[in-house]
Each structure stands twice: as C-alpha cells, then as structure tokens.
Design an enzyme around this catalytic site. Structure first.
Site, PDB file in Angstrom:
ATOM      1  N   HIS A   1      14.766  38.701 -20.830  1.00  0.00           N
ATOM      2  CA  HIS A   1      15.386  38.027 -21.977  1.00  0.00           C
ATOM      3  C   HIS A   1      16.078  36.732 -21.571  1.00  0.00           C
ATOM      4  CE1 HIS A   1      18.759  37.251 -24.745  1.00  0.00           C
ATOM      5  NE2 HIS A   1      17.835  37.487 -25.647  1.00  0.00           N
TER       6      HIS A   1
ATOM      7  N   CYS B   1       0.386  33.351 -24.717  1.00  0.00           N
ATOM      8  CA  CYS B   1       1.753  32.888 -24.982  1.00  0.00           C
ATOM      9  C   CYS B   1       2.776  33.475 -24.011  1.00  0.00           C
ATOM     10  CB  CYS B   1       2.142  33.190 -26.418  1.00  0.00           C
ATOM     11  SG  CYS B   1       2.189  34.946 -26.790  1.00  0.00           S
TER      12      CYS B   1
END
Ligand code: PEP
Ligand code: MG
Length: 758
Positions: free
Chosen positions: A402, A711
């Site tokens: 993250h 991606c």
C-alpha cells in the site's frame, strides 16, 4: 548480382544487400577497426534461392491466406514456411558461392583448417533501409564445417518467417515481399579477456572513456554476471585516470570439444590481477575515440582480446538505459554520507527533513509539511498525513504494498521494508531519504537529482500508455501527461480518501445514497478531467486487514489468517454479505455514466473463476450496466487460473488488465508485502515463470481479439520490462505518473526495433 560480399567491400550504405548488421560490420571494417573477419551472404542470394526453387510463390500464397490474429493458424503456417525453406536443397551453384567464401575465410584465419564461425541474420527492407527488424535476428554460434555453415545460413533465411516476425510485418502493413534476409558469417573470437567500452561517462561527461574487462567470453560482462575491472581514461591526454580491479573467480569459455560454452574456475593467482594490460587499455581507448568521431555519437562497444590481439565485436550509439544504470552506479560511489539503513526504493525522489514517527493513527497530526513520515507500515487512513510528508520510510512492506503504491500516486519519495527504521531514529532527527536508490542517510546529504525527461519531446507509440490513478485529488495535476487515459483507478483509494466510511455501515445507517453520491463525485472528477480519454475504474478490492480501519470496518471485515488469499475482489460482490454494498458501487458508476461521462469503463479485480464473472455480469445487468460498444468491461488477470484459461475468460469480457503484483505473488508464492522476501529479491516480476504467465494471458487475449493491458508496478519499477510486453503484443500499459516518460521512451524504442513504428 553478388552472392557473397566481404566486410572489406561494404559500408553502411549497403543495407539493401547486407542488411543492417552486415552493413555496420562493413562500415567498422572500412574504418580500420579490428573486426573479426567475415563475409555476408547477400539478401539477393536469399531471393535467388526462393525464386529458383519455386518457394517464393508457395510462401507468399501461404502468407496471403494467414490471419495473423489467429495464433494457432499463424503458428501452423509459420512452421509450414520454415519447413519449406529448411527442407529445400539450395541449388548447387549458390551453395558453392557460400562454401568457397567459407574456405577462403579458413585459409585466411585458420591456415586452411576449418574455423569456428557465428552465423547471424541481417534483415533488410527495400525502400526502407533504416527499418530495423531486431525481433528476428537469429544468431547461431560455434558453427564449424562447410555443410554446417550452409545449413545455418538456411536457418537464418527460415527465421524470417517466425510467427512473431510475420505478425509484426503484417501489423505494420509491411509487405512481406519487401523484406529480405542477408546472413553474416564471421570468425568466432575465443577471448581470454573481453568486455565493454563506453566512449562517454554516463554522467554525460564526454571527457572520459570507461572500459570494463573480465576473463573469458563477453557475455558475463554484458549480462552483468560478474563484477568486471573498471578503467577510466581521460580522452584528451589518453591517460588512465583510475583503475578498479575486481576479483573474478570463474569465467565462461568454449566448452571442451568446441560446441557451446562452459563455466571454468579461474586459478587463484589470477583472480585479483588486472585483466587487461595498460598498453592494451590505451590501444582500446584509441579505437573507441576513433569510432566515436566517425559516427559522431558516444559509442557503447563490445571488445574481445584473443592471443594478444584486440577485436571490436560490436559498436552502437549509447542508449539511455545503459546510461542510467551507469549513472546510478557512479552516483552511489560519489555520495559521501553515513548510511543509516537501506530498504526497497518504492517511489523515487530525494528529500531531507525531520523525522516524525507514527505508530498509531492518533499520532497522524504530528506530521507537518516537509516532515519525513516514519512508520511500521502505512494504511489507507494515513493518506492525508502521507500527502503532507516530504518522504515516507517504513519498516515493513514490499515494492507493491500500500505505502509503495500510494506514495507513487502522490509523487512522494518512499523507501519501504527497511526492517528497522522506527528503531533507528527518533522524532526530530534530520535524515536524507534517497528513494531512487532505497538508501537512508543520517543528517543532510547532498544528492544530485536525476534530470527529468522532457515530456514535450516524447515519441508517439502504438502501444497505448495509461496512468494508474486512484486518488481523485491528483487528477488535475496528471491530466497534462501525454497518456491515453487512466488504466487503473483503484476504487478503494477513493473510498479510503474521500468517503472513509465502510459501505455496509452507510447502508445500516440509511445513508446509502450519500455514500453513492460521494463515490460518484470522486469518480466523476477523474472522468471529467481526462474526458474523452477512457478511465478504467476497478471495483473495490478491499483486503480485510487493510480496510478494517474504515469507519465501521471492524464490524464487517472478518479476521482472516491470509487476507491476500481471502475475501477480496470479485468474491465479495456476489456473496450475500457484500452484494448490497457492491450494488452501491454499481449505482455510482451508473450515475456517472448517465451524467454524460461515457468514458468510464470498469474492471473486476481478483477474478478466480469464470463462474464469478458470469454472476457479476448478471448483477451489473440488473443495475442497468451492460457491456456494449461504449461501455467496456475488463477483468484483472492476477490469479494464475486466468493465465491458464485465458482464452475461456476472454469469451466473457472485453479485455484484460494484467495485475503483475498479485500475479507475481501467486506464481512464485511470495507474499508481496513481505519486506524480508522483498529484500531477498524473491518478489521478482522478471522471473521467467511470471513472464511465461504474462505471455500466456497476452496470447490468449489476442487470439480471441480482446484488449490486453498491464497495470501492476512492474513496468513503473523496471521500464525495460515494457520492452518485453511490447514484444509479446500487449495493447496498452498502465503506469505510475512518474514512470510515464521513461516507459514511453522504452516502448517507442522497442516498437522501432520490432518494425512497429508509425
Ligand atoms: C496488481 O495486482 O498488479 C494490481 C494492479 O492490483 P493491486 O496492486 O491493487 O492488488
Ligand atoms: Mg491486484
């Protein structure tokens, strides 16, 4: 016509007969460089062969009947053509020209005995002498004997018809009949010492020449397998300014019996010795200087040293990528500072500032503009504080965690997975974060920033370049980038930064409509800013551990032992607990599209089974969202099941986007958030198994005529990775904002080499 020409007879103007590689060797020979001798079997010889044997008509007939988008058919027909070429006898008079040239070479360099040669393809294109066809440059090493030489020339001819070569010519609208193939036959150098030479220092200092040298064949230096000696030479005085002698314990050399190569130990007394004597270093530098002057650009050259003689094997203009690697190496050597710790370079950049340690969410307010946020691991609630920070350093996490992803979207330097930063510093300490290298220094240390590429000068590419962008506030800043749209908008980032409330809590409180409006607002902001470029919204991919901190999250997010493999992505949407919340996500999408923003497409994350996709498409239909000409539905390819059954999944949707982060985690069985495995280099998107899976997805999608994008972080972290994707036939690549320029450049270069340029 000439069947065979010698290097000494040709120059760079002879691409039409000798191909790019042959003409370059000719040019170097003309220049007086010690190129290993050889000859070129001309492109006309190939043409004569296929004409006289009647193969020409057969080959072009097969090609006319081939639909290159049908991978099976393409592969079958390519094989048929190659077999035709390989199984047809070369007319005797043509064969004799090749054999005689080889005999002459043996007389010249082998005293009449058969010599080892390399046989290399050198393609050419009529009317387009500058076209490069690197994708099909087959090379055969260690070839010996007349019969073998002829056979390998024939193999080069056949290599003009690999499925990939056919595919690219077709895609580029390049008539097959206009591309011909010459074959270079060149003496193999069995080097005792070899290496590379750069005629300009990678920092852009054109006053130095850098030579790297190692024992054995050059592939160990070029492939970075051993640390070579480095010699730096001043160009003007031709004096050696510095020498760095590296210990080398093994080398690659020709295998016993002559076929192939083998690894050999180096005797102890030679391991620490200087590899190339001083006089040879100077001799080499002079050759480098001469070549640079001739071509007018700094050169990247490969050289070899055999029996006391130097050879120049290859010379080309220095590429930016090679430059970058060298710049980084030099930068690290030049920086004088006390290293506190190292971690993974998750988001590039450099910053100095006071430390603020955040160990719990109530400490977030401590972080002021310009502070360095130091924490064990970030979570979505920290984003507002992350935005204020000058840099972020964490104990835990891998390159795709993250903290890494969000920092890159925010454009803030971040080093993750140091293992110990929270123990090494205290609030107020000044530190310098070099997040381009992943190094944390004590105090203020001067580090030069890398020059940024000029966005206005970026080449156009056929492969689309999209942006990864999930924080709506950043849309305006990045909309100016030369991208074709947003390829990944992570919806959970909008929820975490904009709404902050768990959707199930909103429903429970009767505030579902408000929740939908907020989500729609965030999505619309990005769609409006990028309009009419497409924006691919990925529905939420909550992992129970990361998103429990959303308001009300604890109640709805179960404790799981392995959240990465748990209740995430698609598996939530049709499960009774989450389905009502998924419908809110759909309502937000419908609202945005109904407002006229028809550039909004959607994507399903973490798909495991086809059945899930069918169920979800049904729910979407019920909410008024149906696939169509103007509304595309993609799935993420991140679980290996999608790679294995790519064609079957392709039937269900409009396209794929490969999530290399999760795909790498699942193919290699490596927790992507593990700082330990990350530092051990085990999380590696470049692993052949991961690349194989990616290739399967691309080919499966193409076979069914579907779009295929990627991606994950891989091309943003390693721009060279984009080259592999282009070679495989990817339609688009989605990257972080800071990586757009570099990736675009690499893609343009790769397309050029593959003959795909506009
Ligand atoms: C991926 O897995 O590569 C991806 C892009 O999704 P995320 O990083 O959000 O899991
Ligand atoms: Mg993923």
């Amino acid at each position: 016509m000439k069947y065979v020409v010698w290097f000494s007879e040709i120059s760079r103007d002879d691409i039409p007969i000798a191909g790019g590689k042959g003409a370059n060797l000719g040019e170097m020979t003309q220049l007086g460089l010690p190129v290993p001798p050889g000859f070129v079997v001309t492109a006309d010889t190939y043409w004569e062969f296929i004409t006289r044997t009647g193969l020409k008509d057969a080959i072009f007939k097969i090609l006319r009947e081939t639909n290159v988008d049908d991978t099976d058919q393409l592969e079958r027909n390519a094989k048929r053509i190659q077999d035709l070429i390989l199984n047809t006898r070369i007319p005797t008079d043509i064969e004799m020209h090749i054999v005689e040239a080889y005999r002459k070479l043996c007389n010249e360099v082998g005293g009449g005995k058969p010599v080892y040669v390399a046989v290399r393809s050198s393609a050419t294109a009529e009317d387009l002498p500058e076209a490069s066809f690197a994708g099909q440059q087959e090379t055969y090493l260690d070839v010996i004997g007349e019969e073998e030489v002829v056979k390998n020339v024939q193999r080069c001819w056949a290599s003009l018809f690999t499925p990939r070569a056919i595919f690219y010519r077709e895609k580029q609208g390049f008539p097959h009949e206009k591309v011909k193939l010459a074959a270079v036959v060149q003496k193999m150098v069995e080097s005792e010492v070899s290496g590379v030479m750069f005629t300009a220092s990678p920092t852009g200092d054109t006053s130095k020449i850098i030579i790297e040298a190692a024992y054995g064949l050059g592939e160990v230096v070029v492939g970075g397998k051993v640390t070579p000696d480095t010699y730096v030479i001043d160009k003007e005085s031709l004096k050696i300014i510095s020498k760095n002698i590296a210990k080398q314990t093994w080398k690659i050399a020709r295998a016993p019996g002559g076929k192939g190569t083998a690894r050999y130990e180096i005797p102890e007394e030679l391991q620490d010795k200087q590899k190339l004597p001083d006089d040879k270093i100077i001799e080499l530098a002079k050759l480098g200087l001469k070549t640079e002057r001739h071509y007018g650009h700094p050169q990247d050259m490969e050289w070899a040293y055999e029996n006391g003689k130097l050879y120049i094997v290859q010379s080309r203009a220095i590429t930016t990528l090679k430059l970058k690697e060298k710049v980084e190496k030099e930068r690290e050597e030049e920086i004088k500072g006390e290293v506190l710790t190292r971690g993974l370079p998750a988001s590039p950049g450099i910053a100095t500032g006071p430390v603020k340690i955040v160990l719990s969410l109530d400490e977030l307010d401590k972080v002021q503009d310009g502070d360095i946020l130091v924490t064990t691991m970030t979570n979505p609630d920290m984003v507002p504080a992350m935005k204020r920070a000058a840099a972020i350093v964490t104990d835990e996490g891998g390159m795709t965690c993250h903290a890494a992803i969000v920092s890159r979207e925010l454009g803030i330097p971040a080093v993750v997975g140091t293992g110990n930063i929270t123990k090494l510093v205290k609030d107020g300490d000044i530190i310098t974060v070099d997040a381009t290298k992943g190094i944390i220094y004590k105090g203020e240390v001067k580090i030069e920033k890398e020059a940024e590429l000029d966005l206005s000068e970026l080449p156009k590419t056929k492969t689309k370049i999209y942006l990864n962008l999930g924080v709506p506030d950043m849309a305006e800043k990045y909309a100016k980038l030369p991208v074709d749209g947003v390829g990944l908008m992570r919806e959970e980032f909008i929820i975490a930064t904009y709404i902050k409330k768990h959707p199930l809590k909103a429903i429970e409180e009767g505030k579902a409509e408000e929740w939908v409006d907020k989500l729609a607002e965030g999505i619309a902001k990005v769609c409006k800013t990028f309009y009419p470029r497409p924006v691919v919204l990925r529905f939420s991919d909550f992992k129970t551990n990361e998103y429990r901190d959303l308001e009300g999250g604890e109640k709805y997010e179960p404790e799981e032992n392995n959240p990465m493999l748990g209740w995430r992505g698609c598996s939530r949407y049709y499960s009774p607990q989450y389905e009502p919340a998924f419908r809110l996500e759909l309502k937000a999408v419908k609202k945005v599209r109904d407002s006229g923003l028809d550039n909004l497409w959607v994507m399903l994350p973490f798909v495991r089974k086809q059945e899930e996709v069918r169920k979800i498409l049904e729910i979407m239909k019920e909410e008024g969202l149906e696939r169509g000409e103007k509304f595309k539905v993609w799935i993420m390819a991140e679980v290996p099941s999608v790679a294995l059954l790519a064609e079957e999944f392709a039937e269900l949707v409009d396209g794929f986007s490969i999530g290399s982060n999760d795909l790498t985690q699942l193919v290699l069985g490596v927790d992507r958030d593990s700082d330990m495995l990350g530092r051990m280099g085990l999380f590696d998107e470049k692993d052949p198994a991961v690349k194989r899976a990616i290739s399967m997805i691309i080919h499966g999608a193409r076979k069914k005529g579907k779009t295929v994008s990627l991606c994950g972080q891989a091309p943003s972290n390693y721009p060279e990775f984009a080259r592999f994707l282009v070679e495989q036939g990817i339609t688009s690549i989605s990257v972080n904002p800071d990586a757009v320029a570099k990736v675009k450049k690499v893609v343009a270069e790769a397309e050029k080499e593959l003959g795909m340029e506009n």
